[in-house]
Design an enzyme around this catalytic site. Sequence first.
Site, mmCIF file in Angstrom:
data_model
loop_
_atom_site.group_PDB
_atom_site.id
_atom_site.type_symbol
_atom_site.label_atom_id
_atom_site.label_comp_id
_atom_site.label_asym_id
_atom_site.label_seq_id
_atom_site.Cartn_x
_atom_site.Cartn_y
_atom_site.Cartn_z
ATOM 1 N N GLY A 46 0.836 -1.198 0.000
ATOM 2 C CA GLY A 46 0.000 0.000 0.000
ATOM 3 C C GLY A 46 0.868 1.244 0.000
ATOM 4 O O GLY A 46 1.999 1.214 0.498
ATOM 5 N N GLN A 51 3.155 9.934 0.822
ATOM 6 C CA GLN A 51 4.440 9.233 0.993
ATOM 7 C C GLN A 51 5.399 9.482 -0.175
ATOM 8 O O GLN A 51 6.588 9.225 -0.061
ATOM 9 C CB GLN A 51 4.209 7.725 1.156
ATOM 10 C CG GLN A 51 3.527 7.361 2.469
ATOM 11 C CD GLN A 51 3.339 5.862 2.580
ATOM 12 O OE1 GLN A 51 2.366 5.319 2.073
ATOM 13 N NE2 GLN A 51 4.270 5.198 3.230
ATOM 14 N N CYS A 93 5.917 0.052 7.427
ATOM 15 C CA CYS A 93 5.525 1.204 6.610
ATOM 16 C C CYS A 93 6.714 1.607 5.755
ATOM 17 O O CYS A 93 7.838 1.658 6.256
ATOM 18 C CB CYS A 93 5.120 2.348 7.535
ATOM 19 S SG CYS A 93 4.639 3.836 6.654
ATOM 20 N N LEU A 94 6.471 1.883 4.478
ATOM 21 C CA LEU A 94 7.572 2.274 3.587
ATOM 22 C C LEU A 94 8.212 3.584 4.042
ATOM 23 O O LEU A 94 9.351 3.862 3.698
ATOM 24 C CB LEU A 94 7.062 2.399 2.141
ATOM 25 C CG LEU A 94 6.638 1.071 1.493
ATOM 26 C CD1 LEU A 94 5.998 1.318 0.135
ATOM 27 C CD2 LEU A 94 7.820 0.120 1.364
ATOM 28 N N HIS A 135 -4.572 1.698 7.505
ATOM 29 C CA HIS A 135 -3.204 2.224 7.582
ATOM 30 C C HIS A 135 -3.020 3.367 6.564
ATOM 31 O O HIS A 135 -2.466 4.418 6.897
ATOM 32 C CB HIS A 135 -2.215 1.075 7.304
ATOM 33 C CG HIS A 135 -0.763 1.467 7.294
ATOM 34 N ND1 HIS A 135 0.158 0.920 8.159
ATOM 35 C CD2 HIS A 135 -0.076 2.310 6.489
ATOM 36 C CE1 HIS A 135 1.350 1.447 7.890
ATOM 37 N NE2 HIS A 135 1.235 2.278 6.873
ATOM 38 N N GLU A 136 -3.527 3.168 5.337
ATOM 39 C CA GLU A 136 -3.348 4.185 4.284
ATOM 40 C C GLU A 136 -4.218 5.414 4.533
ATOM 41 O O GLU A 136 -3.768 6.546 4.314
ATOM 42 C CB GLU A 136 -3.654 3.594 2.899
ATOM 43 C CG GLU A 136 -2.767 2.433 2.466
ATOM 44 C CD GLU A 136 -1.283 2.681 2.639
ATOM 45 O OE1 GLU A 136 -0.850 3.849 2.558
ATOM 46 O OE2 GLU A 136 -0.545 1.708 2.871
ATOM 47 N N HIS A 139 -2.584 7.638 6.870
ATOM 48 C CA HIS A 139 -1.557 8.483 6.244
ATOM 49 C C HIS A 139 -2.158 9.799 5.760
ATOM 50 O O HIS A 139 -1.551 10.851 5.886
ATOM 51 C CB HIS A 139 -0.937 7.775 5.030
ATOM 52 C CG HIS A 139 0.247 6.913 5.365
ATOM 53 N ND1 HIS A 139 1.384 7.415 5.969
ATOM 54 C CD2 HIS A 139 0.485 5.591 5.168
ATOM 55 C CE1 HIS A 139 2.263 6.425 6.125
ATOM 56 N NE2 HIS A 139 1.739 5.304 5.651
HETATM 57 ZN ZN ZN Z 1 2.587 3.405 5.744
#
Ligand code: ZN
Length: 173
Positions: A46, A51, A93-94, A135-136, A139
């Site tokens: 995701g 991000q 998380c990236l 989660h997204e 963000h």
């Molecule tokens: Zn993340």
Amino acid sequence: MALKNIITVPDPLLKSVSKPVNQITGEIKKLLNDMLETMYKAPGIGLAAVQVGVPLRAVVIDISRDEEKNPLLFINPKITWRSEETSIYEEGCLSIPNQFAEIERPASCKVEFLDLEDKKKEIKASGLLSTCLQHEVDHLNGILFVDYLSKLKKNYIIKKVSKQKKNSEKIVV
Ligand code: ZN
């Protein structure tokens, strides 16, 4: 398509609230395609636009992993319902590389969103997709999974990632 740079903590942009997408232009479609390519390359399941440094309410998800690709695109996603039942996943998380923690979230949720044709859609998600969507969407509201941890643990993780970042920038060629 083009790969984008993924920003990491403690970049303050990750704490900002993303703005709604007003019109689904060619630019937005290109952004979503670039986000997909960036997510697959990372690899991740995701990615939110913020991000890659674009604070707009757009998300890409593909939880199929090794199986055939199944990209899902969400424009202006909004969680309209959360189950009382919860589930726990070890999340990463990236934007917080190499750090993981068990996070408890509602096991199922309903999400309203726009597709690329500007059509209003709704899905009911459970399991991994439910956790990933939450989660997204977090963000988009400036919330990271570490925000669910104790202050001590959160600060430890962010410090560790910041230090890694400093080290990785030191190169001699
Ligand atoms: Zn993340």
